[in-house]
Design an enzyme around this catalytic site. Structure first.
Site, short mmCIF file in Angstrom:
data_model
loop_
_atom_site.label_atom_id
_atom_site.label_comp_id
_atom_site.label_asym_id
_atom_site.label_seq_id
_atom_site.Cartn_x
_atom_site.Cartn_y
_atom_site.Cartn_z
CE LYS A 130 -4.44 0.94 0.22
NZ LYS A 130 -5.57 0.09 -0.20
CG ASP A 170 -7.30 3.21 -0.83
OD1 ASP A 170 -7.72 2.04 -0.78
OD2 ASP A 170 -7.43 4.00 0.13
CG ASN A 244 -14.32 3.20 -7.15
OD1 ASN A 244 -14.39 2.11 -6.58
ND2 ASN A 244 -14.23 3.30 -8.45
P1 NDP Z 1 -12.97 7.69 -2.78
O1 NDP Z 1 -11.89 8.69 -2.62
O2 NDP Z 1 -13.55 7.45 -4.12
O3 NDP Z 1 -14.17 8.02 -1.79
C1 NDP Z 1 -13.96 8.10 -0.43
C2 NDP Z 1 -15.28 8.44 0.24
O4 NDP Z 1 -15.13 8.27 1.65
C3 NDP Z 1 -15.66 9.90 0.03
O5 NDP Z 1 -17.07 10.01 0.07
C4 NDP Z 1 -15.03 10.58 1.23
O6 NDP Z 1 -15.62 11.77 1.62
C5 NDP Z 1 -15.24 9.54 2.30
N1 NDP Z 1 -14.18 9.67 3.32
C6 NDP Z 1 -12.86 9.52 3.13
N2 NDP Z 1 -12.19 9.76 4.26
C7 NDP Z 1 -13.12 10.06 5.17
C8 NDP Z 1 -13.06 10.41 6.53
N3 NDP Z 1 -11.89 10.48 7.19
N4 NDP Z 1 -14.24 10.64 7.18
C9 NDP Z 1 -15.42 10.57 6.53
N5 NDP Z 1 -15.54 10.26 5.22
C10 NDP Z 1 -14.41 10.02 4.56
O7 NDP Z 1 -12.37 6.33 -2.17
P2 NDP Z 1 -12.84 4.83 -2.42
O8 NDP Z 1 -14.31 4.77 -2.61
O9 NDP Z 1 -11.96 4.25 -3.45
O10 NDP Z 1 -12.44 4.14 -1.03
C11 NDP Z 1 -13.33 4.02 0.06
C12 NDP Z 1 -12.86 2.92 0.97
O11 NDP Z 1 -12.83 1.68 0.25
C13 NDP Z 1 -11.47 3.07 1.56
O12 NDP Z 1 -11.43 2.50 2.84
C14 NDP Z 1 -10.60 2.25 0.63
O13 NDP Z 1 -9.42 1.81 1.25
C15 NDP Z 1 -11.54 1.09 0.35
N6 NDP Z 1 -11.27 0.31 -0.84
C16 NDP Z 1 -11.18 0.89 -2.07
C17 NDP Z 1 -10.96 0.11 -3.17
C18 NDP Z 1 -10.94 0.69 -4.55
O14 NDP Z 1 -10.86 -0.10 -5.49
N7 NDP Z 1 -11.05 1.98 -4.75
C19 NDP Z 1 -10.74 -1.34 -3.07
C20 NDP Z 1 -10.96 -1.86 -1.74
C21 NDP Z 1 -11.19 -1.05 -0.68
P3 NDP Z 1 -14.83 13.17 1.41
O15 NDP Z 1 -14.91 13.42 -0.05
O16 NDP Z 1 -15.56 14.17 2.23
O17 NDP Z 1 -13.42 12.95 1.87
O1 2IT Z 2 -7.82 -1.66 -0.77
C1 2IT Z 2 -7.77 -2.14 -1.91
O2 2IT Z 2 -7.93 -3.35 -2.12
C2 2IT Z 2 -7.55 -1.23 -3.03
N1 2IT Z 2 -7.46 -0.02 -2.82
C3 2IT Z 2 -7.38 -1.75 -4.42
C4 2IT Z 2 -5.99 -2.27 -4.63
C5 2IT Z 2 -5.65 -2.67 -6.03
O3 2IT Z 2 -4.47 -2.96 -6.22
O4 2IT Z 2 -6.51 -2.71 -6.91
#
Ligand code: NDP
Ligand code: 2IT
Length: 453
Positions: A130, A170, A244
């Site tokens: 990461k 992420d 996302n």
């Molecule tokens: P994005 O940046 O697309 O969206 C993040 C969302 O979470 C936004 O709505 C954001 O709000 C909110 N958020 C982030 N930090 C905080 C915080 N400290 N308090 C409250 N709200 C918060 O990220 P993703 O959707 O990609 O990721 C979301 C989660 O999913 C994370 O935990 C990530 O590690 C996990 N994840 C993502 C994957 C991926 O493929 N993208 C894969 C597996 C897991 P704001 O805009 O106000 O910050």
């Molecule tokens: O937390 C996760 O699994 C991710 N942010 C995606 C990692 C990846 O390599 O696609």
């Protein structure tokens, strides 16, 4: 060594805390895993003798570096970047990059540790890593984001490679940022390889990578419900986040017949009693990805909905299923109790470690079906793995094939969790335990094969 001479669980956890001072998220993630692994390895001497858990909980390396960039006002800004390469026993390091002001070494170490188990669970050959930076993309112009991404890659490029370490997105890193970083990597190395995933479809990206994490989290939820003879039709879902993962989880809940009541961001949550249907999800995607707006703007467009501000989280809204899809520790003990009181039957973690340790205990005690992130959100990295395969073979698979593979992988993870998380007599399934043990075993057995390295 006799079994009784082994370092006991409490001493192990204390050791982790002592060796990693000021890293509470990392200690939390290791503790959650260690509890289950200690049980599993109690009578398995080689895992003790070769100190397997101790070694998985010590990253192969942590790289940290300075990232300088110039903002639009001509000011020089200095950020810190990291790549944590946790374990490459079963494949190249693989895991996302996070840009958020809350990023610390502790957060990235916890994420790289979790990723190691998650990637093993997918059944694909990927190790765990990461990375990220304490850069806040909010309010920055596209040119500022581009300059930051380029500067970040100026250092990161020497530590990654298609067979070495393959980052992805992420929090705060989506298609736009991956494009900037891939462009800079290509410029620096003069190589076009699958060194990042989540790329645009024009330059080696895979179909359904964007959707995969949210879709996968709902597929996993659906599998858990199916195992109980239920499905999603007519169920009310509360989802946090609006990025996302959250928007694609909402999309799939709608497709499978459920109703989405909430989404959120760090400023608060929206509650739409009429349901956040597909056209409304499309509005949010445009709002977040193109206009870079805030979730509060939803209620200006859809008058039946309410916005609860002040950073409020959605867990007090009564629901059947809950999907925390924003960030770590966003669902605590009190909120878990509220969800249980309001009748929640299942929780699927789209985010990484969104539920606190105490919160997970509440769900387990109440026999709420609970999917930990390392199982439920593995669909994203799984399709990243498929993107790597396509890049290596220089081909592109069709959407139907990829959809089928994603569903198949999520069902495979569900089966692996059942293998180690089922209780005798077929009662409550402990998916946390199932995921921890299944993920651990694959990595651990590879490490045993290598001897002491
Ligand atoms: P994005 O940046 O697309 O969206 C993040 C969302 O979470 C936004 O709505 C954001 O709000 C909110 N958020 C982030 N930090 C905080 C915080 N400290 N308090 C409250 N709200 C918060 O990220 P993703 O959707 O990609 O990721 C979301 C989660 O999913 C994370 O935990 C990530 O590690 C996990 N994840 C993502 C994957 C991926 O493929 N993208 C894969 C597996 C897991 P704001 O805009 O106000 O910050
Ligand atoms: O937390 C996760 O699994 C991710 N942010 C995606 C990692 C990846 O390599 O696609």
């Amino acid at each position: 060594m006799a079994v009784s001479d082994h370092v006991d669980l409490n001493a192990f956890i204390e050791g982790v805390k002592k060796r990693n001072p000021g890293q509470p998220e990392f200690a939390q993630a290791v503790t959650e895993v260690a509890v289950d692994i200690y049980d599993f390895i109690a009578d398995k001497e080689p895992y003790h003798k070769y100190q397997i858990l101790r070694r998985i909980a010590e990253p192969d390396r942590v790289i940290s570096f300075r990232v300088c960039w110039e903002d639009d006002g001509g000011n020089i800004r200095v950020q810190r970047g990291w790549r944590v390469q946790n374990n490459n026993s079963i494949g190249p390091y693989k895991g996302g990059i996070r840009f958020h002001p809350s990023v610390t070494e502790s957060v990235l170490k916890f994420l790289a540790f979790e990723q190691t188990f998650k990637n093993a669970l997918t059944g694909l050959p990927m190790g765990g890593g990461k990375g990220g930076a304490n850069f806040n993309p909010k309010g920055k112009s596209a040119n500022e984001v581009m300059r930051f991404c380029q500067s970040f890659m100026n250092e990161l490029y020497r530590h990654i490679g298609a067979d070495v370490d393959v980052p992805a997105g992420d929090i705060g890193v989506g298609g736009r940022e991956i494009g900037y970083m891939f462009g800079q990597y290509k410029r620096l190395t003069n190589e076009f390889t699958g060194v990042l995933t989540g790329k645009g479809l024009e330059f080696g990206g895979s179909l359904i990578r964007t959707e995969a994490t949210g879709y996968g989290a709902v597929y996993f939820l659906h599998e858990m419900l199916k195992h109980q003879g239920k499905d999603l039709v007519g169920l009310n879902a509360v989802i946090s986040g609006s990025g996302n993962v959250a928007t694609h989880a909402a999309e799939k809940i709608n497709q499978l017949g459920g109703k989405v009541l909430t989404l959120s961001d760090s400023e608060g949550y929206i509650y739409d009693p009429d349901g956040i249907t597909q056209d409304k999800v499309n509005f949010i995607k445009e709002l977040k990805n193109v206009k870079r707006g805030r979730i509060s703007e939803y209620v200006k467009e859809f008058k039946g909905a309410q916005f609860h501000g002040g950073g409020a989280r959605p867990w007090s809204v009564p629901c059947d299923v809950a999907l925390p899809c924003a960030t770590q520790n966003e669902l605590n003990e009190e909120e878990a109790k509220t969800l249980v009181k309001n009748g929640v039957i299942a929780v699927s973690e789209g985010a990484n470690m969104p539920t606190t340790l105490e919160g997970t205990h509440v769900f387990k005690a109440a026999k709420v079906i609970f999917a930990p992130g390392k199982a439920a959100n593995a669909g994203g990295v799984a399709v990243s793995g498929l993107e790597m395969s396509q890049n290596s073979a220089r081909i592109s698979w069709k959407e139907e094939e990829l959809q089928r593979m994603l569903l198949d992988i999520m069902q495979g993870i569900h089966s692996r969790c059942l293998e180690y998380g089922s209780t005798a007599g077929g009662g409550y399934v402990d998916y946390v335990k199932g995921a921890n043990i299944a993920g651990f075993k694959k990595v651990a057995d590879a490490m045993l094969a290598y001897g002491v390295v």
